[in-house]
Design a protein around this motif. Structure first.
Motif, PDB file in Angstrom:
ATOM      1  N   PHE A  65       0.822  -1.211   0.000  1.00 52.15           N
ATOM      2  CA  PHE A  65       0.000   0.000   0.000  1.00 52.15           C
ATOM      3  C   PHE A  65       0.855   1.260   0.000  1.00 52.15           C
ATOM      4  N   GLY A  66       2.144   1.119  -0.275  1.00 45.80           N
ATOM      5  CA  GLY A  66       2.999   2.278  -0.390  1.00 45.80           C
ATOM      6  C   GLY A  66       3.396   2.886   0.929  1.00 45.80           C
ATOM      7  N   THR A  67       3.799   2.050   1.913  1.00 44.49           N
ATOM      8  CA  THR A  67       4.151   2.579   3.224  1.00 44.49           C
ATOM      9  C   THR A  67       5.383   3.472   3.165  1.00 44.49           C
TER      10      THR A  67
ATOM     11  N   GLY B  75      -2.807   6.077 -11.806  1.00 44.72           N
ATOM     12  CA  GLY B  75      -3.517   7.151 -12.475  1.00 44.72           C
ATOM     13  C   GLY B  75      -4.891   7.439 -11.924  1.00 44.72           C
ATOM     14  N   ALA B  76      -5.458   6.522 -11.134  1.00 43.44           N
ATOM     15  CA  ALA B  76      -6.840   6.672 -10.677  1.00 43.44           C
ATOM     16  C   ALA B  76      -6.903   7.262  -9.280  1.00 43.44           C
TER      17      ALA B  76
ATOM     18  N   ASN C  81      -6.401   1.533  -3.149  1.00 41.70           N
ATOM     19  CA  ASN C  81      -5.174   2.059  -2.551  1.00 41.70           C
ATOM     20  C   ASN C  81      -5.259   3.568  -2.356  1.00 41.70           C
ATOM     21  N   ALA C  82      -5.652   4.283  -3.401  1.00 39.51           N
ATOM     22  CA  ALA C  82      -5.703   5.745  -3.331  1.00 39.51           C
ATOM     23  C   ALA C  82      -6.726   6.218  -2.307  1.00 39.51           C
TER      24      ALA C  82
ATOM     25  N   GLN D  30      -7.953   8.707   2.865  1.00 34.93           N
ATOM     26  CA  GLN D  30      -8.744   8.739   4.098  1.00 34.93           C
ATOM     27  C   GLN D  30      -7.848   8.710   5.331  1.00 34.93           C
ATOM     28  N   PHE D  31      -6.755   7.965   5.264  1.00 38.28           N
ATOM     29  CA  PHE D  31      -5.819   7.917   6.382  1.00 38.28           C
ATOM     30  C   PHE D  31      -5.231   9.298   6.655  1.00 38.28           C
TER      31      PHE D  31
END
Length: 302
Positions: free
Chosen positions: A55-57, A79-80, A85-86, A91-92
């Protein structure tokens, strides 16, 4: 960016931007070193984050260390703006960074965190692009020893990597790397450009925006400072090329939604077997559609 914002103690039970202040300072120091030596893989103490790997930590830790009150963040995944994930990362940030805002428009954001894409909109000098990276070292595919790879980077010895590209040409008549294309910065360090497509690699060259690349699992951060030469590895007789998106007649395809003929396109197959082409960058596509609709005219092909 303003980092003096202090969150009232009675508002939440954790620190602003989730990371403690010591962690954010340590990461920012590593970022400064990475900027000072373009392409150098700077180690940092990667923290545990409340989300799964993938998730790209790494990119998220860089983003949280840079965010302050008044900053605006855009998060995209391939791109989305509306992928799982985005949405979760956005939200985090909204929950842990009161005083900041989020957007789906690249032009409105001063920090952009991305997975697999660089936005179509030209980035400006007051923006920072954070790219998520799974494997930061491009030499990992030809040299298993990290100690040996460090020596090779220091000596700018990329002969084995060039040999790998040459083997692709012998086997496929072209360099078959579709993403994570090795790119040389300022004539020295070669970096893994992250899983962006080849189409996006030229956007790194002389970019006005600062580009940061973070790998959480590998605990490395490296940077493409503003106005840095970023040249993809290639040969004189086999030049680097990007995806062309040509149809059977050799004509460049365009987005079926906004009619752009210069953007990176995703191919979508419908149940009836038909094919649909659409901009990978949904924010860019939405902006073009909105401008077309507000003008009350047909799509204007770029």
């Amino acid at each position: 960016m303003n980092h003096s914002y202090e969150l009232p103690v009675d508002e939440v039970s954790y620190n602003f931007a989730f990371l403690d202040e010591f962690a954010k300072r340590e990461i920012r120091r590593s970022i400064l070193k990475a900027i000072s030596i373009p392409g150098y893989q700077t180690p940092y103490a990667s923290r545990e984050m409340p989300m799964g790997r993938g998730f790209g930590t790494g990119g998220l830790q860089l983003t949280l260390s840079l965010l302050g009150a008044g900053d605006t963040l855009k998060v995209i995944d391939q791109g989305a703006d509306d992928s799982v994930n985005a949405v979760n990362l956005r939200q985090f940030v909204e929950l842990t960074c009161p005083g900041t805002s989020t957007t789906e428009r690249a032009a409105e954001a001063n920090i952009i965190q991305s997975r697999h894409r660089i936005p179509e909109d030209r980035l400006t000098a007051n923006q920072i692009l954070v790219l998520q990276v799974p494997t930061p070292d491009p030499l990992a595919i030809v040299e298993p020893s990290e100690a040996r790879r460090k020596i090779m980077h220091g000596e700018s010895d990329y002969a084995s990597l060039l040999t790998k590209l040459y083997e692709d040409i012998v086997q496929f008549d072209e360099i078959a790397i579709s993403n994570r294309y090795p790119t040389r910065l300022n004539g020295h360090y070669v970096i893994d450009s992250s899983p962006i497509p080849r189409f996006d690699v030229p956007k790194m060259h002389q970019s006005a925006a600062l580009i940061l690349l973070g790998a959480g699992r590998e605990r490395k951060v490296y940077a493409v400072p503003p106005f840095t030469d970023a040249v993809p590895l290639a040969f004189e007789d086999v030049a680097f090329r990007t995806e062309a998106f040509l149809d059977h007649q050799g004509t460049r395809r365009h987005c079926d939604r906004c009619d752009s003929s210069t953007s990176y396109l995703d191919e979508i197959m419908h149940p009836d077997g038909s094919h649909h082409w659409q901009c990978s960058d949904t924010g860019y596509c939405n902006d073009r559609c909105a401008r077309r609709d507000s003008a009350g005219s047909g799509a204007v092909r770029s």
